[in-house]
Every structure is written in structure tokens, then in C-alpha cells.
Write a protein that holds these residues in place. Structure first.
Motif, PDB file in Angstrom:
ATOM      1  N   PHE A 159       0.974  -1.240  -0.154  1.00 20.19           N
ATOM      2  CA  PHE A 159       0.097  -0.132  -0.136  1.00 20.19           C
ATOM      3  C   PHE A 159       0.981   1.199  -0.025  1.00 20.19           C
ATOM      4  CE2 PHE A 159      -2.989  -3.287   1.596  1.00 20.19           C
ATOM      5  CZ  PHE A 159      -4.109  -2.943   0.733  1.00 20.19           C
ATOM      6  N   MET A 160       1.957   1.125   0.407  1.00 22.38           N
ATOM      7  CA  MET A 160       2.840   2.341   0.287  1.00 22.38           C
ATOM      8  C   MET A 160       3.185   3.017  -0.999  1.00 22.38           C
ATOM      9  SD  MET A 160       4.445   4.720   2.203  1.00 22.38           S
ATOM     10  CE  MET A 160       4.488   3.931   3.627  1.00 22.38           C
TER      11      MET A 160
ATOM     12  N   TRP B  49      -0.501   8.902  -5.188  1.00 24.55           N
ATOM     13  CA  TRP B  49      -1.452  10.022  -4.766  1.00 24.55           C
ATOM     14  C   TRP B  49      -0.599  11.233  -4.504  1.00 24.55           C
ATOM     15  CZ3 TRP B  49      -5.338   9.791  -8.244  1.00 24.55           C
ATOM     16  CH2 TRP B  49      -5.755   8.619  -8.629  1.00 24.55           C
ATOM     17  N   VAL B  50       0.037  11.154  -3.445  1.00 23.64           N
ATOM     18  CA  VAL B  50       0.774  12.068  -2.674  1.00 23.64           C
ATOM     19  C   VAL B  50       1.780  12.850  -3.897  1.00 23.64           C
ATOM     20  CG1 VAL B  50       2.371  12.791  -1.225  1.00 23.64           C
ATOM     21  CG2 VAL B  50       0.596  11.438  -0.533  1.00 23.64           C
TER      22      VAL B  50
ATOM     23  N   ILE C  35       1.150  16.584  -5.678  1.00 20.78           N
ATOM     24  CA  ILE C  35       2.161  17.653  -5.635  1.00 20.78           C
ATOM     25  C   ILE C  35       2.325  18.240  -7.234  1.00 20.78           C
ATOM     26  CG2 ILE C  35       4.698  18.394  -5.313  1.00 20.78           C
ATOM     27  CD1 ILE C  35       4.817  16.223  -3.028  1.00 20.78           C
ATOM     28  N   TYR C  36       2.465  17.314  -8.097  1.00 23.86           N
ATOM     29  CA  TYR C  36       2.658  17.784  -9.388  1.00 23.86           C
ATOM     30  C   TYR C  36       1.220  18.390 -10.146  1.00 23.86           C
ATOM     31  CZ  TYR C  36       7.167  16.054 -10.918  1.00 23.86           C
ATOM     32  OH  TYR C  36       8.679  15.861 -10.786  1.00 23.86           O
ATOM     33  N   PHE C  37       0.171  17.977  -9.645  1.00 24.14           N
ATOM     34  CA  PHE C  37      -1.106  18.482 -10.007  1.00 24.14           C
ATOM     35  C   PHE C  37      -1.221  20.011  -9.502  1.00 24.14           C
ATOM     36  CE2 PHE C  37      -5.669  19.569  -9.477  1.00 24.14           C
ATOM     37  CZ  PHE C  37      -5.996  19.124 -10.624  1.00 24.14           C
ATOM     38  N   SER C  38      -0.641  20.301  -8.394  1.00 24.14           N
ATOM     39  CA  SER C  38      -0.756  21.704  -7.880  1.00 24.14           C
ATOM     40  C   SER C  38       0.261  22.710  -8.481  1.00 24.14           C
ATOM     41  CB  SER C  38      -0.485  21.941  -6.303  1.00 24.14           C
ATOM     42  OG  SER C  38       0.897  21.210  -5.985  1.00 24.14           O
TER      43      SER C  38
ATOM     44  N   ALA D 151      10.151   3.347  -7.956  1.00 19.95           N
ATOM     45  CA  ALA D 151       9.275   3.020  -9.250  1.00 19.95           C
ATOM     46  C   ALA D 151       8.246   3.765  -9.669  1.00 19.95           C
ATOM     47  CB  ALA D 151       9.376   1.630  -9.454  1.00 19.95           C
ATOM     48  N   THR D 152       7.347   3.891  -8.611  1.00 19.14           N
ATOM     49  CA  THR D 152       5.934   4.649  -8.722  1.00 19.14           C
ATOM     50  C   THR D 152       6.322   6.158  -8.793  1.00 19.14           C
ATOM     51  OG1 THR D 152       4.799   3.144  -7.250  1.00 19.14           O
ATOM     52  CG2 THR D 152       3.937   5.342  -7.323  1.00 19.14           C
ATOM     53  N   ILE D 153       7.294   6.680  -8.084  1.00 19.76           N
ATOM     54  CA  ILE D 153       7.696   8.085  -8.330  1.00 19.76           C
ATOM     55  C   ILE D 153       8.357   8.434  -9.476  1.00 19.76           C
ATOM     56  CG2 ILE D 153       9.323   9.795  -7.372  1.00 19.76           C
ATOM     57  CD1 ILE D 153       9.024   8.623  -4.581  1.00 19.76           C
ATOM     58  N   LYS D 154       8.996   7.456 -10.092  1.00 23.01           N
ATOM     59  CA  LYS D 154       9.570   7.647 -11.628  1.00 23.01           C
ATOM     60  C   LYS D 154       8.453   7.458 -12.543  1.00 23.01           C
ATOM     61  CE  LYS D 154      13.142   7.754 -14.120  1.00 23.01           C
ATOM     62  NZ  LYS D 154      12.307   7.640 -15.690  1.00 23.01           N
ATOM     63  N   THR D 155       7.571   6.637 -12.318  1.00 21.97           N
ATOM     64  CA  THR D 155       6.620   6.373 -13.410  1.00 21.97           C
ATOM     65  C   THR D 155       5.744   7.894 -13.330  1.00 21.97           C
ATOM     66  OG1 THR D 155       6.570   4.062 -13.341  1.00 21.97           O
ATOM     67  CG2 THR D 155       4.484   5.311 -14.104  1.00 21.97           C
ATOM     68  N   VAL D 156       5.331   8.256 -12.345  1.00 16.08           N
ATOM     69  CA  VAL D 156       4.596   9.437 -12.135  1.00 16.08           C
ATOM     70  C   VAL D 156       5.285  10.589 -12.799  1.00 16.08           C
ATOM     71  CG1 VAL D 156       3.761  11.138 -10.665  1.00 16.08           C
ATOM     72  CG2 VAL D 156       3.376   8.695 -10.208  1.00 16.08           C
TER      73      VAL D 156
END
Length: 256
Positions: free
Chosen positions: A13-14, A20-21, A25-28, A177-182
Motif C-alpha cells: 500500500f505504500m 497519489w501524494v 504535488i505535481y497537479f498543484s 518506481a512509482t515516483i519515477k513513473t509519475v
């Protein structure tokens, strides 16, 4: 496992929380036109799916990923236990990460490329992701559920199993990997972004792939561009200032 929450649960779940976190940030930051890869108008006109539909699609994929991850941890937990008396070294973490990155890149390159070259798979499955002609951060995992299962979930499982990492190590690897993909889908070219400094596979590189002229190029994701280079699917580009503010990735030569 020590603590109130097991490493297996955190490993599941992390990365979802991080998704989403980080995308939030990027959405803002999307309000800062000087850093955008595409104008707001292009995002509204060119994208073929609403943001609400994208959110629902991502949540569906993450639900499937969570179920698979928990099942995988249940099967492998007896062989992957790490006690407080025998913690892996930093060298071991680096080894696990490198192997997992190479496995994930290899799996995703060939599956991703095949989904573009097989007309049936592209039309009915992969084209869903390309409804986002102008990518944005929380659309990074917007895929057809079957693609999400095959490309991301199976790719992640193979990375975990073949690298031999522990559930605790997986917390850090899959969050990374999630941060990189986002980041690759964020649609922003921010000054000082370390991913842009250390990885050739970055926001501009993947933006080329989302454009019509780059649809059969720059398949590599999420880390390196090795397979594109080796197999001739690399499209070089230049990053230029766009009239009205922001940046634009332009191919140095359009390939046929």
C-alpha cells in the motif's frame, strides 16, 4: 515482522499512497505555465478522456495490483523473512534494486512495444493509455485493466521475484518506481529535477512517445533507454522553449 504494520502490507500500500501524494504535488504545480510541456488549451482539447474517468481507472488498477501483491507476499513470505538480527547491507539493497530495474525495464519494453505493433492489442487495450495525448501525473497508471495486470503488475512481480529482494526492500523499490513513473508522465519540466539529471528516460523522453510522430518510438520505461538504443526505436529530440511559455520536446528528425 516487528511493528504494528507488516513489511508486506507496507510494500503493497505504500506505493499507492506515494502515487497519489506525489501526483498531487505535481497537479498543484500545473498552474505554473513556464514549466509545462503542453499548454492548458492542448490538455483540454487533445486528451480524449476526462480526469474523473482517469482517477477511476487508476484506482481499479491499483486495487488489482494490491490483491496480486498481497497474494505474492503470502506465497513467498516464508522464504523472504528478514529479522532485526540480520539486516541486508546497502550493497545488497543496491544489487536488488539494479536487478529489479533491469527486469522491469526489459519486461515493460517488449510488452509495451508489442502492444503498439499488434493492431488488435493497440486498438482494444493499449490505446486507452494513449487517450492522454498530453500526459499528466495522476494519469501515469491509467491503462486498460488487462494491460495494467500484464505490464505493471506482472512486471513488478517478476522484478520482486528475480531480484530476490525482501518485502522490506520492496517498500522502497516500488515506491521509487512509482515516483519515477509519475514523474515521466507529469508533463512538467522543472529546474533541478534529479530524474532529468540522472535518467535519459524522463518527462520529455516519454512525452515524445505520447505524440503521433513518436508512437512507435521511445518505448522504454520507466528507468533506462537501453532497449530503445539497441533495437533502433530511440527517437532523439531537443527541448525548446515554447511560444507563450513552457517547454516542448521536438524530434530532431521525424522517423517514418
Amino acid at each position: 515482522m516487528g511493528g504494528m504494520v507488516s513489511d508486506e502490507v507496507l510494500g503493497t500500500f505504500m506505493p499507492i499512497l506515494v502515487y497519489w501524494v506525489y501526483s498531487g504535488i505535481y497537479f498543484s504545480l500545473n498552474r505554473f505555465d513556464n514549466y509545462r510541456m503542453h499548454s492548458r488549451k492542448d490538455e483540454e482539447i487533445k486528451n480524449l478522456v476526462s480526469k474523473g474517468t482517469v482517477v477511476k481507472g487508476v484506482l481499479l488498477q491499483q486495487s488489482i495490483q494490491a490483491l496480486v501483491a498481497l497474494s505474492l507476499f503470502m506465497v513467498t513470505s516464508t522464504n523472504e523473512e528478514t529479522t532485526s538480527f540480520s539486516q541486508p547491507s546497502l550493497f545488497m539493497y543496491a544489487k536488488w534494486f539494479l536487478i529489479a530495474m533491469l527486469v522491469m525495464d526489459t519486461w515493460q519494453y517488449f510488452i509495451h512495444r508489442y502492444m503498439h505493433h499488434n493492431k488488435f492489442l493497440y486498438r482494444h487495450i493499449h490505446s486507452q493509455h494513449h487517450r492522454l495525448v498530453v500526459p499528466y501525473a495522476f494519469g501515469a497508471l491509467y491503462n486498460h485493466p488487462l494491460e495494467g495486470l500484464l505490464l505493471d503488475t506482472v512486471g513488478g512481480a517478476l522484478s520482486f521475484l528475480l531480484s530476490g529482494m525482501t518485502p522490506r526492500a520492496s517498500i522502497f523499490f516500488f515506491s521509487f518506481a512509482t515516483i519515477k513513473t509519475v514523474d515521466d508522465h507529469c508533463g512538467l519540466w522543472l529546474p533541478g529535477n534529479l530524474f532529468h539529471i540522472f535518467f535519459q528516460n524522463n518527462t520529455a523522453y516519454h512525452d515524445i512517445h505520447h505524440q503521433l510522430y513518436g508512437n512507435k518510438y521511445n518505448f522504454s520505461q520507466p528507468f533506462f533507454i537501453v532497449w530503445d538504443k539497441i533495437l533502433g526505436t530511440y527517437m532523439p529530440y531537443s527541448l525548446e522553449k515554447r511560444a507563450g511559455g513552457g517547454f516542448e520536446a521536438r524530434p530532431l528528425k521525424e522517423k517514418s
